[in-house]
Design a protein around this motif. Sequence first.
Motif, PDB file in Angstrom:
ATOM      1  N   GLY A 176       8.987   8.215   5.656  1.00 19.77           N
ATOM      2  CA  GLY A 176       7.657   8.645   4.998  1.00 19.77           C
ATOM      3  C   GLY A 176       6.807   7.434   4.689  1.00 19.77           C
ATOM      4  N   THR A 177       6.400   7.572   3.627  1.00 20.82           N
ATOM      5  CA  THR A 177       5.376   6.184   3.191  1.00 20.82           C
ATOM      6  C   THR A 177       5.975   5.463   1.935  1.00 20.82           C
ATOM      7  OG1 THR A 177       4.211   7.668   1.722  1.00 20.82           O
ATOM      8  CG2 THR A 177       3.322   7.461   3.741  1.00 20.82           C
ATOM      9  N   PRO A 232       0.760  -0.997   0.085  1.00 17.41           N
ATOM     10  CA  PRO A 232       0.095  -0.189  -0.003  1.00 17.41           C
ATOM     11  C   PRO A 232       1.111   1.270   0.028  1.00 17.41           C
ATOM     12  CG  PRO A 232      -0.563  -1.302   1.795  1.00 17.41           C
ATOM     13  CD  PRO A 232       0.732  -2.049   1.222  1.00 17.41           C
ATOM     14  N   TRP A 233       0.341   2.181  -0.731  1.00 18.63           N
ATOM     15  CA  TRP A 233       1.324   3.585  -0.808  1.00 18.63           C
ATOM     16  C   TRP A 233       1.367   4.235   0.533  1.00 18.63           C
ATOM     17  CZ3 TRP A 233       4.377   3.663  -4.639  1.00 18.63           C
ATOM     18  CH2 TRP A 233       3.903   3.440  -5.983  1.00 18.63           C
ATOM     19  N   ASP A 234       0.336   4.142   1.450  1.00 16.21           N
ATOM     20  CA  ASP A 234       0.487   4.723   2.655  1.00 16.21           C
ATOM     21  C   ASP A 234       1.184   3.862   3.933  1.00 16.21           C
ATOM     22  OD1 ASP A 234      -1.483   2.816   2.927  1.00 16.21           O
ATOM     23  OD2 ASP A 234      -2.832   4.108   3.970  1.00 16.21           O
ATOM     24  N   GLN A 235       1.918   2.809   3.439  1.00 15.86           N
ATOM     25  CA  GLN A 235       2.518   2.062   4.515  1.00 15.86           C
ATOM     26  C   GLN A 235       3.726   2.943   4.715  1.00 15.86           C
ATOM     27  OE1 GLN A 235       3.102  -2.136   3.930  1.00 15.86           O
ATOM     28  NE2 GLN A 235       5.287  -1.933   4.622  1.00 15.86           N
ATOM     29  N   PRO A 236       4.072   2.975   6.008  1.00 14.50           N
ATOM     30  CA  PRO A 236       5.425   3.529   6.753  1.00 14.50           C
ATOM     31  C   PRO A 236       6.685   2.943   6.107  1.00 14.50           C
ATOM     32  CG  PRO A 236       3.734   3.576   8.234  1.00 14.50           C
ATOM     33  CD  PRO A 236       3.278   2.577   7.392  1.00 14.50           C
ATOM     34  N   ARG A 296       5.086   5.494  -0.917  1.00 13.74           N
ATOM     35  CA  ARG A 296       4.968   6.762  -2.138  1.00 13.74           C
ATOM     36  C   ARG A 296       6.056   7.774  -2.076  1.00 13.74           C
ATOM     37  NH1 ARG A 296       0.365   7.401  -4.648  1.00 13.74           N
ATOM     38  NH2 ARG A 296       0.407   9.223  -6.146  1.00 13.74           N
ATOM     39  N   ASP A 297       6.212   8.103  -0.637  1.00  8.54           N
ATOM     40  CA  ASP A 297       7.071   9.238  -0.523  1.00  8.54           C
ATOM     41  C   ASP A 297       8.586   8.778  -1.007  1.00  8.54           C
ATOM     42  OD1 ASP A 297       5.574  10.904   0.716  1.00  8.54           O
ATOM     43  OD2 ASP A 297       5.886  10.201   2.593  1.00  8.54           O
TER      44      ASP A 297
END
Length: 78
Positions: A22-23, A4-8, A25-26
Motif C-alpha cells: 500500500g502506501t 510522503p504518506w502517499d508513497q507506495p 500511511r497504510d
Amino acid sequence: MSIPWDQPATLIDLDGKAPIIGTIRDCAMHFALFKPFAKEQARILLTKPVAREGRKTRTWILEPSEIEQLAARLVAEG
C-alpha cells in the motif's frame, strides 16, 4: 525522515507472513496495530530510497524504530 504518506511501500515481517502492499500511511497504520514481537520483525520496503543519518548511501528498507517514528507521526497528525 520525511517520506510522503502517499508513497507506495510494502510492510513485511521476518516471520514470513503475507506482506501489506500500500502506501507509507497504510504500512504505518498496520504497524501501529502489531504486538511488540511483530513490531520487532517488521520492515518496510520503499519504492524510493531515503537518506539516513550516519550512512553514506540511501536505503530501501526501514527498520522497526524508524517505522515506530512514522506511526507516532501519523498519530500526531491525526
